[in-house]
Write an enzyme that holds these catalytic residues in place. Structure first.
Site, short mmCIF file in Angstrom:
data_model
loop_
_atom_site.label_atom_id
_atom_site.label_comp_id
_atom_site.label_asym_id
_atom_site.label_seq_id
_atom_site.Cartn_x
_atom_site.Cartn_y
_atom_site.Cartn_z
N ARG A 112 0.91 -1.18 -0.03
CA ARG A 112 0.02 0.02 0.08
C ARG A 112 0.93 1.20 -0.04
O ARG A 112 1.56 1.33 0.95
CB ARG A 112 -1.08 0.07 0.99
CG ARG A 112 -1.34 1.23 1.51
CD ARG A 112 -2.46 1.44 2.53
NE ARG A 112 -3.68 0.90 2.08
CZ ARG A 112 -5.11 1.26 2.53
NH1 ARG A 112 -5.12 2.19 3.56
NH2 ARG A 112 -6.09 0.54 2.18
N HIS A 139 -7.44 0.76 -6.30
CA HIS A 139 -7.58 -0.02 -4.82
C HIS A 139 -8.54 -1.36 -5.11
O HIS A 139 -9.64 -1.44 -4.91
CB HIS A 139 -8.54 0.82 -3.95
CG HIS A 139 -8.51 0.35 -2.37
ND1 HIS A 139 -7.68 -0.49 -2.07
CD2 HIS A 139 -8.94 0.83 -1.25
CE1 HIS A 139 -7.99 -0.92 -0.73
NE2 HIS A 139 -8.58 -0.10 -0.49
N GLN A 142 -10.52 -3.71 -2.60
CA GLN A 142 -11.66 -3.08 -2.07
C GLN A 142 -12.87 -3.72 -2.83
O GLN A 142 -13.94 -4.09 -2.48
CB GLN A 142 -11.48 -1.51 -2.11
CG GLN A 142 -12.75 -1.08 -1.26
CD GLN A 142 -13.14 -1.27 -0.21
OE1 GLN A 142 -12.23 -1.40 0.70
NE2 GLN A 142 -14.55 -1.84 0.31
N ASP A 235 -17.08 7.76 -1.58
CA ASP A 235 -15.83 7.59 -0.53
C ASP A 235 -15.56 9.10 -0.08
O ASP A 235 -16.07 10.09 -0.42
CB ASP A 235 -14.60 7.27 -1.52
CG ASP A 235 -13.18 6.99 -0.99
OD1 ASP A 235 -13.21 6.75 0.20
OD2 ASP A 235 -12.29 6.94 -1.88
N CYS A 276 -16.41 2.54 0.90
CA CYS A 276 -15.02 1.57 1.55
C CYS A 276 -14.67 1.82 2.96
O CYS A 276 -13.88 1.02 3.42
CB CYS A 276 -13.97 1.91 0.44
SG CYS A 276 -13.43 3.63 0.47
N ARG A 321 -13.66 -7.58 3.24
CA ARG A 321 -12.24 -7.65 2.94
C ARG A 321 -11.43 -8.98 3.11
O ARG A 321 -10.63 -9.31 2.47
CB ARG A 321 -11.63 -6.28 3.54
CG ARG A 321 -12.36 -4.79 3.24
CD ARG A 321 -12.02 -4.72 1.81
NE ARG A 321 -10.83 -4.63 1.53
CZ ARG A 321 -9.92 -3.56 1.53
NH1 ARG A 321 -10.17 -2.69 2.14
NH2 ARG A 321 -8.55 -4.00 1.07
N1 NVA Z 1 -9.93 7.08 -1.54
C1 NVA Z 1 -9.33 6.67 -0.19
C2 NVA Z 1 -9.65 5.12 -0.04
C3 NVA Z 1 -9.25 4.96 1.16
C4 NVA Z 1 -9.47 3.60 1.53
C5 NVA Z 1 -8.01 7.00 -0.01
O1 NVA Z 1 -7.17 6.79 -0.86
O2 NVA Z 1 -7.42 7.72 0.91
N1 CP Z 2 -11.16 0.49 2.66
C1 CP Z 2 -9.87 0.50 3.42
O1 CP Z 2 -8.87 0.27 2.48
O2 CP Z 2 -9.59 0.56 4.73
P1 CP Z 2 -8.23 0.81 5.21
O3 CP Z 2 -7.74 2.24 4.62
O4 CP Z 2 -8.49 1.04 6.71
O5 CP Z 2 -7.35 -0.36 4.92
#
Ligand code: NVA
Ligand code: CP
Length: 339
Positions: A112, A139, A142, A235, A276, A321
């Site tokens: 990540r 992502h 997800q 989101d 998400c 998840r």
């Molecule tokens: N779009 C958000 C998703 C978090 C799971 C981010 O990248 O922060």
């Molecule tokens: N939805 C998701 O990816 O959550 P986190 O950022 O907590 O991993």
């Protein structure tokens, strides 16, 4: 066991939903369902017995980290968390060299982070499967959980209508666009002009929708976007790494908040609400309090009443998840010789 049909996934990385075919994505979702049943029934499913899995995090995470960790343990593997600052990654050692080293020591790698190019370099050099736990533009794990959640609640995915409302350029919007188009769904991205999807991703989604019988719509108009949908998805307005854009996003996205008026405008009394997570729906977070003090907003992308309503399946998504990430790791790296 469905997994017999998934032999083609063995040894492959998952960086975006472009990587797997429609059939492979559907089989993964089916396999996740089977694994969920096995977990609930207390049946062992140790398809990664004895493996070591590296979990690299350059950004914070609750669900993804927890799901990968628990999935590793359920599958019989050892998860090793390598957080930002724990390793030399990209600072004193190149991504390429780090990938080679980790691939010699670990059996699989979750990443990540920020630039998508980083995970591509990891996958090109690690020689073991690499799984995308979120980058700035994608992502994909997800979306596997989202598909399982939609199936569980309203049956099949093909031809279902899903509207994503909010920042149409972020990792969730692009991943849903590709995933839904690939599965033959009717995907609508509802976002203000400056936050509409990148041309290249949109062109790709349109191409695959033509093949799958799906439909793609991008619009700034909420009323036409939400009409008749099965699912409303949103989101955060500001993704990780974009915090300095908060004020601009609030100004752009206020009309795109998911609230009762938007649910009513769908005309579907059974419409599902997905997110998400994490979500800004109350004042119980530090960010929520700052936004309230500076901009007077008590809720951002979704109102608290919708978030907690019977339409909301956000915590099913969060649980899923685990099951979908488990299916992904097992299908791409598992040993099924024991049955
Ligand atoms: N779009 C958000 C998703 C978090 C799971 C981010 O990248 O922060
Ligand atoms: N939805 C998701 O990816 O959550 P986190 O950022 O907590 O991993």
């Amino acid at each position: 066991m469905t997994v017999k049909n998934m032999a083609a996934l063995y040894g492959r990385s998952f960086l975006t939903l472009k990587d797997f075919s429609q059939e492979e994505i559907c089989e993964l979702v089916d396999f996740a369902k089977a694994l969920k049943d096995m977990k609930k029934a207390g049946k062992p499913h140790r398809y990664l017995e004895g493996q070591n899995i590296a979990l690299l995090f350059d950004k914070p995470s609750t669900r993804t980290r927890s799901a990968f960790t628990a999935a590793c343990v359920d599958l019989g593997a050892h998860p090793e968390h390598l957080g930002k600052g724990d390793i030399q990654f990209g600072k004193k050692e190149s991504v390429r060299d780090t990938a080679t080293v980790l691939g010699r020591i670990f059996d699989g790698i979750q990443y990540r982070g920020f630039e998508h190019r980083t995970i591509e370099t990891l996958a090109a050099n690690a020689n073991v499967p690499v799984w995308n736990g979120l980058t700035d533009i994608y992502h994909p794990t997800q979306v596997l959980a989202d598909f399982l959640t939609i199936e569980e609640n309203i049956g099949h995915l093909k031809t279902r209508r899903l509207v994503y409302v909010g920042d149409g350029r972020n990792n969730m919007a692009t991943s849903l666009l590709i995933g839904c188009a690939k599965l033959g769904m009717d995907i609508r991205i509802c976002a203000p002009g400056p936050l509409q999807p990148d041309e290249e991703i949109l062109a790709y989604a349109n191409r695959i929708a033509d093949e799958s019988g799906g439909r793609v719509m991008v619009t700034a108009d909420v009323a036409s976007a939400v009409k008749g949908v099965d699912v409303i998805y949103t989101d955060v307005w500001v993704s990780m790494g974009e915090e300095e854009q908060l004020e601009e996003r609030i100004n752009l996205l206020r009309p795109y908040q998911v609230n009762w008026a938007m649910l009513d405008a769908t005309g579907n009394q059974d419409v599902l609400f997905l997110h998400c997570l994490p979500a800004h729906h109350d004042l119980e977070t530090e960010v929520g309090k700052i936004v309230y003090e500076k901009y007077g907003l008590t809720e951002m992308e979704v109102t608290d009443d919708v978030f907690h309503s019977s339409h909301s399946v956000v915590f099913d998504q969060a649980e899923n998840r685990l099951h979908t990430i488990k299916a992904l790791m097992a299908a791409t790296n598992g040993d099924f010789s024991g049955g």
